[in-house]
Write an enzyme that holds these catalytic residues in place. Structure first.
Site, mmCIF file in Angstrom:
data_model
loop_
_atom_site.group_PDB
_atom_site.id
_atom_site.type_symbol
_atom_site.label_atom_id
_atom_site.label_comp_id
_atom_site.label_asym_id
_atom_site.label_seq_id
_atom_site.Cartn_x
_atom_site.Cartn_y
_atom_site.Cartn_z
ATOM 1 N N SER A 1 30.279 97.396 107.208
ATOM 2 C CA SER A 1 29.573 97.911 106.225
ATOM 3 C C SER A 1 28.566 98.801 107.034
ATOM 4 O O SER A 1 28.283 98.750 108.200
ATOM 5 C CB SER A 1 28.912 96.833 105.544
ATOM 6 N N ASP A 2 28.007 99.720 106.180
ATOM 7 C CA ASP A 2 26.620 100.559 106.800
ATOM 8 C C ASP A 2 25.943 100.821 105.704
ATOM 9 O O ASP A 2 26.252 101.076 104.388
ATOM 10 C CB ASP A 2 27.464 101.755 107.272
ATOM 11 N N THR A 3 24.702 100.982 106.087
ATOM 12 C CA THR A 3 23.619 101.339 104.998
ATOM 13 C C THR A 3 22.863 102.266 105.262
ATOM 14 O O THR A 3 22.324 102.557 106.426
ATOM 15 C CB THR A 3 22.822 99.974 104.807
ATOM 16 N N SER B 48 28.077 101.124 102.316
ATOM 17 C CA SER B 48 29.544 101.329 102.098
ATOM 18 C C SER B 48 30.214 99.728 102.751
ATOM 19 O O SER B 48 29.625 98.992 103.150
ATOM 20 C CB SER B 48 29.959 102.396 103.307
#
Length: 198
Positions: free
Chosen positions: A69-71, A106
């Site tokens: 995941s990425d923020t 994501s």
């Protein structure tokens, strides 16, 4: 076997709410945005690259499911990363103060052989109240903004800046739980069974 491709204690805690057992393997990739890359494309690409980098390290016979995941905090089309110092934190929080911004998180879930790859991008709108320079400096001294996108943590003291939010709270923290549970189910992982097996 489930692998979380992240060093984030927040993502580990979130995933642990419904997955009883998983390994943590932080992904070491270059997270620099590409030229003219849109924020949504950027967060999707970074999560995918994190997942693929872990898959690349695993044995060919591995039967793992990888979660990455990425923020990113986005305002006026600008991606706000993690602040390097107080001045950068001030710039970010002044930009966000008394306005609304998007938090894009994501999710990429894949099998270790990359035969199946699914991705999602969850966008949450967050509105901040006005923030004084004194508050920004005091907030910086807590240490909380240092490793946070946009220089704040919604699950911490930074919540005091949040006037309203529309979307997924868990996505703002770092992992969209609704989408993660849904996608894991597609990979044959039943979250209620996971918890009952403990």
């Amino acid at each position: 076997m489930i692998i979380l491709a992240s060093a984030s204690p927040r993502r580990k805690e979130l995933l642990g709410t419904f997955v009883g057992s998983f390994d943590v393997m932080p992904a070491d990739i270059d997270e620099t945005p590409l030229a003219l890359e849109l924020p949504k494309e950027y967060v999707a690409r970074v999560a995918k690259e994190k997942a693929f980098s872990i898959a690349d390290k695993l044995n060919i016979d591995s039967n793992a499911i990888i979660i990455a995941s990425d923020t990113s905090v986005v305002i006026d089309g600008e991606i706000l990363g993690k602040p390097d110092d107080l001045d950068e934190s001030k710039r970010m929080l002044r930009l966000l103060a008394n306005r609304s911004h998007d938090v894009m998180t994501s999710l990429c879930i894949c099998d270790s052989r990359l035969q199946r790859v699914v991705t999602d991008v969850v966008t949450t709108n967050v509105e901040f109240r006005n923030i004084s320079d004194v508050e920004i400096e005091l907030y910086w001294r807590t240490g909380e903004p240092i490793d946070k996108a946009g220089s704040y943590a919604i699950q911490g003291i930074g919540a005091s800046f949040v006037k309203s939010m529309s979307g997924s709270y868990s996505a703002v923290v770092g992992l969209p739980l609704f989408e993660t549970a849904k996608r894991l189910n597609e990979f044959g992982v039943q979250i209620f069974q996971e918890n009952n097996d403990e």
